[in-house]
Each structure stands twice: as structure tokens, then as C-alpha cells.
Write an enzyme that holds these catalytic residues in place. Structure first.
Site, PDB file in Angstrom:
ATOM      1  CD  GLU A 259      -3.327   0.261   2.506  1.00 20.33           C
ATOM      2  OE1 GLU A 259      -3.249   0.704   3.297  1.00 20.33           O
ATOM      3  OE2 GLU A 259      -3.370  -0.755   2.312  1.00 20.33           O
ATOM      4  CG  HIS A 278      -6.492   2.051   3.829  1.00 20.47           C
ATOM      5  ND1 HIS A 278      -5.495   1.430   4.760  1.00 20.47           N
ATOM      6  CD2 HIS A 278      -7.164   1.679   4.941  1.00 20.47           C
ATOM      7  CE1 HIS A 278      -5.726   0.490   5.822  1.00 20.47           C
ATOM      8  NE2 HIS A 278      -6.737   1.105   5.994  1.00 20.47           N
TER       9      HIS A 278
HETATM   10  P1  NAD Z   1     -13.650  -7.502  14.622  1.00 27.06           P
HETATM   11  O1  NAD Z   1     -12.620  -8.180  15.891  1.00 27.06           O
HETATM   12  O2  NAD Z   1     -14.976  -7.016  15.531  1.00 27.06           O
HETATM   13  O3  NAD Z   1     -13.981  -8.571  13.317  1.00 27.06           O
HETATM   14  C1  NAD Z   1     -12.971  -9.428  13.284  1.00 27.06           C
HETATM   15  C2  NAD Z   1     -13.411 -11.222  12.745  1.00 27.06           C
HETATM   16  O4  NAD Z   1     -13.334 -11.551  12.115  1.00 27.06           O
HETATM   17  C3  NAD Z   1     -13.650 -11.900  14.244  1.00 27.06           C
HETATM   18  O5  NAD Z   1     -15.216 -12.040  14.256  1.00 27.06           O
HETATM   19  C4  NAD Z   1     -13.174 -12.723  13.826  1.00 27.06           C
HETATM   20  O6  NAD Z   1     -13.207 -14.203  15.288  1.00 27.06           O
HETATM   21  C5  NAD Z   1     -13.145 -12.717  12.775  1.00 27.06           C
HETATM   22  N1  NAD Z   1     -12.498 -14.155  11.975  1.00 27.06           N
HETATM   23  C6  NAD Z   1     -10.394 -13.647  12.558  1.00 27.06           C
HETATM   24  N2  NAD Z   1     -10.100 -14.556  11.845  1.00 27.06           N
HETATM   25  C7  NAD Z   1     -10.026 -15.188  10.893  1.00 27.06           C
HETATM   26  C8  NAD Z   1     -10.251 -16.420  10.149  1.00 27.06           C
HETATM   27  N3  NAD Z   1      -9.508 -16.496   9.662  1.00 27.06           N
HETATM   28  N4  NAD Z   1     -11.585 -16.953  10.012  1.00 27.06           N
HETATM   29  C9  NAD Z   1     -13.198 -16.534   9.616  1.00 27.06           C
HETATM   30  N5  NAD Z   1     -13.015 -15.350  10.642  1.00 27.06           N
HETATM   31  C10 NAD Z   1     -11.940 -14.831  11.157  1.00 27.06           C
HETATM   32  O7  NAD Z   1     -13.055  -6.351  13.489  1.00 27.06           O
HETATM   33  P2  NAD Z   1     -13.870  -5.928  13.445  1.00 27.06           P
HETATM   34  O8  NAD Z   1     -14.143  -4.499  13.791  1.00 27.06           O
HETATM   35  O9  NAD Z   1     -14.831  -6.223  12.398  1.00 27.06           O
HETATM   36  O10 NAD Z   1     -12.499  -4.537  11.821  1.00 27.06           O
HETATM   37  C11 NAD Z   1     -12.450  -6.381  10.698  1.00 27.06           C
HETATM   38  C12 NAD Z   1     -10.791  -5.226  10.571  1.00 27.06           C
HETATM   39  O11 NAD Z   1     -10.816  -4.377   9.293  1.00 27.06           O
HETATM   40  C13 NAD Z   1      -9.723  -5.128  11.443  1.00 27.06           C
HETATM   41  O12 NAD Z   1      -8.216  -6.004  11.928  1.00 27.06           O
HETATM   42  C14 NAD Z   1      -8.875  -3.805   9.929  1.00 27.06           C
HETATM   43  O13 NAD Z   1      -8.746  -4.181   9.874  1.00 27.06           O
HETATM   44  C15 NAD Z   1     -10.339  -3.627   8.822  1.00 27.06           C
HETATM   45  N6  NAD Z   1     -10.283  -2.185   9.173  1.00 27.06           N
HETATM   46  C16 NAD Z   1     -10.443  -1.443   8.079  1.00 27.06           C
HETATM   47  C17 NAD Z   1     -10.944   0.239   8.016  1.00 27.06           C
HETATM   48  C18 NAD Z   1      -9.925   0.279   6.564  1.00 27.06           C
HETATM   49  O14 NAD Z   1      -9.747   1.876   6.480  1.00 27.06           O
HETATM   50  N7  NAD Z   1     -10.620   0.196   5.541  1.00 27.06           N
HETATM   51  C19 NAD Z   1     -11.089   0.170   8.768  1.00 27.06           C
HETATM   52  C20 NAD Z   1     -11.469  -0.199   9.897  1.00 27.06           C
HETATM   53  C21 NAD Z   1     -10.974  -1.306  10.106  1.00 27.06           C
END
Ligand code: NAD
Length: 291
Positions: A259, A278
């Protein structure tokens, strides 16, 4: 109390911090700048672009807390912080709605080829664009959510209750009771049945390159992939190959690996793609909550 800001935070947040200590705002967030800055600070605040390595953490003499404005913690060596008793705090709920909104927007934009139509209209190909455009409605589509956490659930709720989509999901832990209809399936079942696969897992050892050539070979040919999680969850070369070969209908990405993506990366030439820089969490309310 000395607080180092490695990246810009908005005025409201900074004013609150000023009431508890002195602020040092850095001009750069590379490792050597950070190592010097943490020598005599109590708190270090970062966002997405700063990497807090073990070397940075071990340079600190009295650091007590690292604050991360955002959700993913893969840019902080949490183990190194834990070993030294330094707390790591973040803002897991701040951007859930903003990321879910963007995900749904990408889904519709790709499904209806909105940016392709826009380009053709501007080039004077109005009627050709109209004639070539006919897509399925959201209610006809099956959505596959990988990672039914905060953002996965917010996307599912919008798509099930708002659009009437059929929702499948996969998670490594049970999400508990859900206030919408959704069916848990294995990853292979999800890839085989979903028209839209959307990724909402954190970047960890178990999710790096989760979507590789093998996973993509199980997708439906007419499926689209949406990634607003982390670029490293998808093998971008395998994705470019699948799009170019036509074994995947399209991809919308907010996050990349690396990125930003270099201009000569094969994904840049792949068909039916939609890219944003992003911006998932960048809503006014989301950033305010984060700050
Ligand atoms: P969260 O922790 O609430 O949810 C993540 C889920 O993924 C959990 O339920 C976890 O059990 C599951 N998980 C983990 N490993 C897994 C696997 N191998 N297979 C299936 N499920 C699996 O997190 P969230 O708040 O929903 O955020 C998710 C992700 O989004 C963050 O970690 C971050 O990297 C990304 N994010 C991106 C932006 C952006 O600007 N694009 C902004 C915020 C978050």
C-alpha cells in the site's frame, strides 16, 4: 506527562490531550524518528501509517501507553509492548459504520458498473453504455461474509435487512445471537455459493493470503470480491490472474498489498476493478469518534 503524536489527530482530540500533558507532534513517523521521540515520552499515539516496532518500544524508557486511532493492530508489536508492561489501546468501534457503508457502496458500484458507465458517458458513449448495462438486483444475490465481527455484522445487517440479500458467513468463533437472518458455512461453501464475497477479518498469521489462487479457484465465475479489511488478506497477484482470466467477475479494494500499489502492478491493469485509497474509516463521524 509527555505525549508524542506520530501522525496528525484533529484539534478536538489534541485539545483534550493538552489538558493532561505536553504534546510533541512529529513531522515524520519512520523508525529512527520514533526511536528518538519515545526516549522520554509517556504516551505514543499513532494511526495507520506508523509502524511501532520492537526496536521503537525497546528504545522507550518510561512509555506507559501506545494509542492507536483505528482498528487493526498489525502495525504495533503488541507482544513487545506486553513484555514491557506498556498498554496498547485502540478504537475498535469508531469506524464500523463508515467501513460498512463503503463496503455496500462498492458492492453496488461494481455490480452496476457505475464507474465504467461514468467513464463511457464522459467519452460520449451514452447509448452504448446504456445498451451494455443490465445487472442483477441486490435481492437476487447471495452475500458471503468472511469475519462476522463488528464490521461484518454491520455489512450483513445492511444487506439482509436493507436489500433482502441471502447472507452466508464464516468465522472462527461464533458471533452469538444475530439480529438478522444469516447462515454459518465453511469457507469453501461460502466461496462456492456467494455472488459477493466480502472480507472483514484482521490481518493475522491465519488470515495472511487467506484469499490465494486455491481459494479463488473455488469462487463462482460471476462472483465479485470486496476487500475493505487489510491488503495482506488477499494475494494480489493471484487476484489479478483470476480477474484477467475471467474466473472472477470483479474486485473492489480499499486496501492493498503493498500500500499503495505500484503503478506497474498487474492489478492496475486487471479488468472490472474499483479502487479507493484506504478510506474505509474516513467519515466525519468515524474520524471524530476515533479522535
Ligand atoms: P472484529 O475483531 O470485530 O472482527 C473480526 C472478525 O474476524 C472476528 O469475528 C474474528 O473472529 C474473525 N476472524 C479472525 N480470523 C478469522 C479467520 N481466519 N477466518 C474467519 N474469521 C476470522 O474487527 P472489525 O472491527 O470487524 O474489523 C475487521 C478488520 O477491518 C480490522 O481488523 C481492520 O483490519 C479492518 N478495518 C479496515 C478499515 C479501513 O479503513 N478499510 C477500517 C477499520 C477496520
Amino acid at each position: 506527562f509527555r505525549i508524542v503524536l506520530a501522525e496528525p489527530f484533529d484539534r478536538t482530540g489534541v485539545e483534550k490531550l493538552r489538558t493532561v500533558g505536553d504534546i510533541v507532534a512529529l513531522e515524520a513517523c519512520d523508525e529512527s524518528t520514533l526511536r528518538r521521540a519515545v526516549l522520554d515520552c509517556d504516551a505514543l499515539l499513532v494511526r495507520t501509517r506508523t509502524t511501532v516496532t520492537r526496536a521503537v518500544i525497546e528504545s522507550a524508557t518510561r512509555l506507559r501507553v501506545i494509542g492507536r486511532g483505528g482498528v487493526g493492530l498489525e502495525n504495533i508489536d503488541v507482544d513487545a509492548a506486553r513484555e514491557r508492561g506498556i498498554a496498547v489501546v485502540y478504537t475498535p468501534h469508531a469506524s464500523t459504520d463508515a467501513v460498512a457503508d463503503l463496503t455496500v457502496g462498492m458492492m453496488i458500484a461494481l455490480q452496476r458498473n457505475i464507474s465504467g458507465c461514468d467513464a463511457m458517458v464522459r467519452k460520449g458513449h451514452f447509448w452504448e453504455a446504456r445498451g451494455g448495462s443490465c445487472s442483477r438486483e441486490m435481492s437476487e444475490l447471495t452475500l458471503g461474509i468472511v469475519g462476522m465481527g463488528r464490521i461484518g455484522r454491520a455489512v450483513a445487517r445492511r444487506c439482509r435487512n436493507g436489500f433482502g440479500m441471502t447472507v452466508l458467513y464464516n468465522d472462527i468463533v461464533s458471533p452469538g445471537w444475530l439480529d438478522f437472518v444469516a447462515t454459518p458455512v465453511t469457507k469453501d461453501q461460502l466461496y462456492a455459493h456467494a455472488d459477493v464475497v466480502t472480507l472483514h477479518v484482521p490481518l493475522t498469521d491465519s488470515t495472511r493470503y487467506l484469499i490465494d489462487a486455491a481459494a479463488l479457484s473455488g469462487f463462482k465465475k460471476e462472483a465479485i470480491l470486496i476487500n475493505t479489511s487489510r491488503g495482506g488478506v488477499v494475494n494480489s497477484l493471484a487476484l489479478a490472474d483470476a480477474l484477467t482470466a475471467g474466473t472472477l467477475a470483479g474486485a473492489a479494494l480499499d486496501v492493498f498489498d503493498p500500500e499503495p500499489l505500484p503503478a506497474d502492478h498487474p492489478l492496475m491493469r486487471a479488468p472490472n476493478t474499483l479502487f479507493t485509497p484506504h478510506i474505509g474509516s474516513r467519515s466525519v463521524a468515524g474520524l471524530a469518534r476515533m479522535n
